[in-house]
Write an enzyme that holds these catalytic residues in place. Structure first.
Site, PDB file in Angstrom:
ATOM      1  N   LYS A  19       0.835  -1.219   0.000  1.00 55.63           N
ATOM      2  CA  LYS A  19       0.000   0.000   0.000  1.00 55.63           C
ATOM      3  C   LYS A  19       0.861   1.256   0.000  1.00 55.63           C
ATOM      4  O   LYS A  19       0.634   2.164  -0.790  1.00 55.63           O
ATOM      5  CB  LYS A  19      -0.901   0.059   1.249  1.00 55.63           C
ATOM      6  CG  LYS A  19      -1.969  -0.991   1.321  1.00 55.63           C
ATOM      7  CD  LYS A  19      -2.888  -0.752   2.501  1.00 55.63           C
ATOM      8  CE  LYS A  19      -2.176  -0.770   3.843  1.00 55.63           C
ATOM      9  NZ  LYS A  19      -1.594  -2.067   4.205  1.00 55.63           N
ATOM     10  N   ARG A  93     -10.247   0.716   7.927  1.00 55.67           N
ATOM     11  CA  ARG A  93      -9.761  -0.637   8.175  1.00 55.67           C
ATOM     12  C   ARG A  93     -10.804  -1.507   8.851  1.00 55.67           C
ATOM     13  O   ARG A  93     -10.580  -2.693   9.055  1.00 55.67           O
ATOM     14  CB  ARG A  93      -8.565  -0.535   9.093  1.00 55.67           C
ATOM     15  CG  ARG A  93      -7.212  -0.764   8.395  1.00 55.67           C
ATOM     16  CD  ARG A  93      -6.346  -1.354   9.388  1.00 55.67           C
ATOM     17  NE  ARG A  93      -4.946  -1.551   9.244  1.00 55.67           N
ATOM     18  CZ  ARG A  93      -4.008  -0.811   8.742  1.00 55.67           C
ATOM     19  NH1 ARG A  93      -4.262   0.302   8.138  1.00 55.67           N
ATOM     20  NH2 ARG A  93      -2.764  -1.184   8.812  1.00 55.67           N
ATOM     21  N   ARG A 127      12.301  -4.911   5.653  1.00 57.15           N
ATOM     22  CA  ARG A 127      11.899  -3.504   5.531  1.00 57.15           C
ATOM     23  C   ARG A 127      12.530  -2.626   6.610  1.00 57.15           C
ATOM     24  O   ARG A 127      12.501  -2.960   7.776  1.00 57.15           O
ATOM     25  CB  ARG A 127      10.376  -3.376   5.620  1.00 57.15           C
ATOM     26  CG  ARG A 127       9.931  -1.922   5.612  1.00 57.15           C
ATOM     27  CD  ARG A 127       8.467  -1.760   5.405  1.00 57.15           C
ATOM     28  NE  ARG A 127       7.678  -2.373   6.450  1.00 57.15           N
ATOM     29  CZ  ARG A 127       6.359  -2.376   6.442  1.00 57.15           C
ATOM     30  NH1 ARG A 127       5.705  -1.825   5.442  1.00 57.15           N
ATOM     31  NH2 ARG A 127       5.708  -2.941   7.415  1.00 57.15           N
ATOM     32  N   ARG A 160      10.458  -1.294  12.130  1.00 62.29           N
ATOM     33  CA  ARG A 160       9.255  -1.040  12.925  1.00 62.29           C
ATOM     34  C   ARG A 160       9.068  -2.157  13.942  1.00 62.29           C
ATOM     35  O   ARG A 160       9.242  -3.318  13.628  1.00 62.29           O
ATOM     36  CB  ARG A 160       8.032  -0.943  12.008  1.00 62.29           C
ATOM     37  CG  ARG A 160       7.823   0.435  11.437  1.00 62.29           C
ATOM     38  CD  ARG A 160       6.835   0.455  10.299  1.00 62.29           C
ATOM     39  NE  ARG A 160       5.598  -0.273  10.562  1.00 62.29           N
ATOM     40  CZ  ARG A 160       4.612  -0.379   9.679  1.00 62.29           C
ATOM     41  NH1 ARG A 160       4.707   0.211   8.514  1.00 62.29           N
ATOM     42  NH2 ARG A 160       3.538  -1.062   9.977  1.00 62.29           N
ATOM     43  N   ARG A 171      -1.158  -9.112  12.534  1.00 67.30           N
ATOM     44  CA  ARG A 171      -1.719  -8.077  11.660  1.00 67.30           C
ATOM     45  C   ARG A 171      -2.402  -8.705  10.452  1.00 67.30           C
ATOM     46  O   ARG A 171      -3.436  -8.220   9.989  1.00 67.30           O
ATOM     47  CB  ARG A 171      -0.608  -7.114  11.209  1.00 67.30           C
ATOM     48  CG  ARG A 171      -0.208  -6.148  12.317  1.00 67.30           C
ATOM     49  CD  ARG A 171       1.192  -5.599  12.104  1.00 67.30           C
ATOM     50  NE  ARG A 171       1.316  -4.804  10.894  1.00 67.30           N
ATOM     51  CZ  ARG A 171       2.463  -4.546  10.282  1.00 67.30           C
ATOM     52  NH1 ARG A 171       3.597  -5.032  10.756  1.00 67.30           N
ATOM     53  NH2 ARG A 171       2.479  -3.825   9.188  1.00 67.30           N
TER      54      ARG A 171
END
Ligand code: AP5
Ligand code: MG
Length: 222
Positions: A19, A93, A127, A160, A171
């Site tokens: 996204k 969401r 990431r 993160r 998640r």
């Protein structure tokens, strides 16, 4: 009278589906304002606001932040961009968020990204994020010019807290349970378009082609 030059887009997709990557490219190519709920929440956490302090515990655990906090934050952001075409990334969401948003703002289109879970888990491991700006890098796919440093500011990059595998799994489960059903909400309104794939570099040209044909009906390019 000329048609108003306005376009309201939303991107749905599991965590790690791309996204952020795809919304940034859409925002750049079609001059839309990119509003990412996760980035806005992380900015609140970083500046230790009351909202940020409340949201932090949920985010670290890979849980959704309560609807009223996120809705308040996002609607406040949207009032700042009344005349600028925008793209939402990460909001809504839940069904509740979608309903409140629908009362305030009518989306013109919703793009949903469908990427297999195993691809996602693999990606998120690599990431690295520049927290103040939300800029993202990947050790293999998009390394920073200097390892561990943001290309623009030179600040340290971080992983993160919620990118740890256990949190990512939570998640993904949350996405299946709460967000995936929103596709039906938007499908019924006739404004949903789904894109399947495993790589943003392959998915994005298809999204771009689709928007290039759609946006003139809304008065764009902007
Ligand atoms: P948020 O920041 O929105 O996180 P997310 O939805 O979990 O999604 P991500 O940002 O992790 O992934 P992405 O889909 O943007 O993918 P990306 O482009 O980075 O939300 C964080 C938290 O905030 C939530 O868990 C929740 O607690 C809270 N929150 C936010 N909004 C909320 C709401 N509305 N309601 C309640 N709570 C809310 O790409 C993924 C990675 O893949 C990148 O590192 C990229 O570089 C890499 N990559 C690897 N291979 C490739 C490839 N081939 N192509 C492109 N990218 C690749
Ligand atoms: Mg993101």
């Amino acid at each position: 009278m000329a048609a108003p030059r306005m376009f309201k887009l939303c991107l749905l997709g599991a965590p790690g589906s791309g996204k952020g990557t795809i919304a940034s490219r859409i925002a750049r190519d079609f001059k839309l304002k990119h509003l990412a709920s996760g980035d806005l929440l992380r900015a609140q956490v970083l500046s230790k606001t009351e909202l940020g302090n409340s949201a932090n515990q949920f985010m670290q655990a890979g849980k959704l932040v309560p609807d009223e906090l996120v809705v308040g934050l996002m609607l406040a952001e949207l009032t700042k961009v009344r005349t600028t075409p925008w793209i939402l990334d990460g909001f809504p969401r839940t069904r509740e968020q979608a309903e409140v948003l629908h009362k305030e703002e009518k989306l013109d289109f919703v793009v949903s990204l469908e990427v297999p879970d195993d691809v996602i888990i693999d990606r998120i491991k690599g990431r690295w994020t520049h927290l103040p700006s939300g800029r993202i890098y990947h050790t293999e796919f998009k390394p920073p010019e200097v390892p561990g440093k943001d290309d623009i500011t030179g600040d340290d990059l971080v992983q993160r807290e919620d990118d740890k595998p256990e949190s990512v799994r939570k998640r993904l489960e949350m996405y299946r349970a709460k967000t995936h059903p929103l596709k039906e909400f938007y499908d019924v309104l006739g404004i949903l378009r789904v894109f399947h794939g495993t790589e943003s570099n392959v998915i994005y040209p298809r999204v771009h082609n689709f928007l290039k044909d759609l946006i003139p009906a809304y008065g764009g390019p902007f």
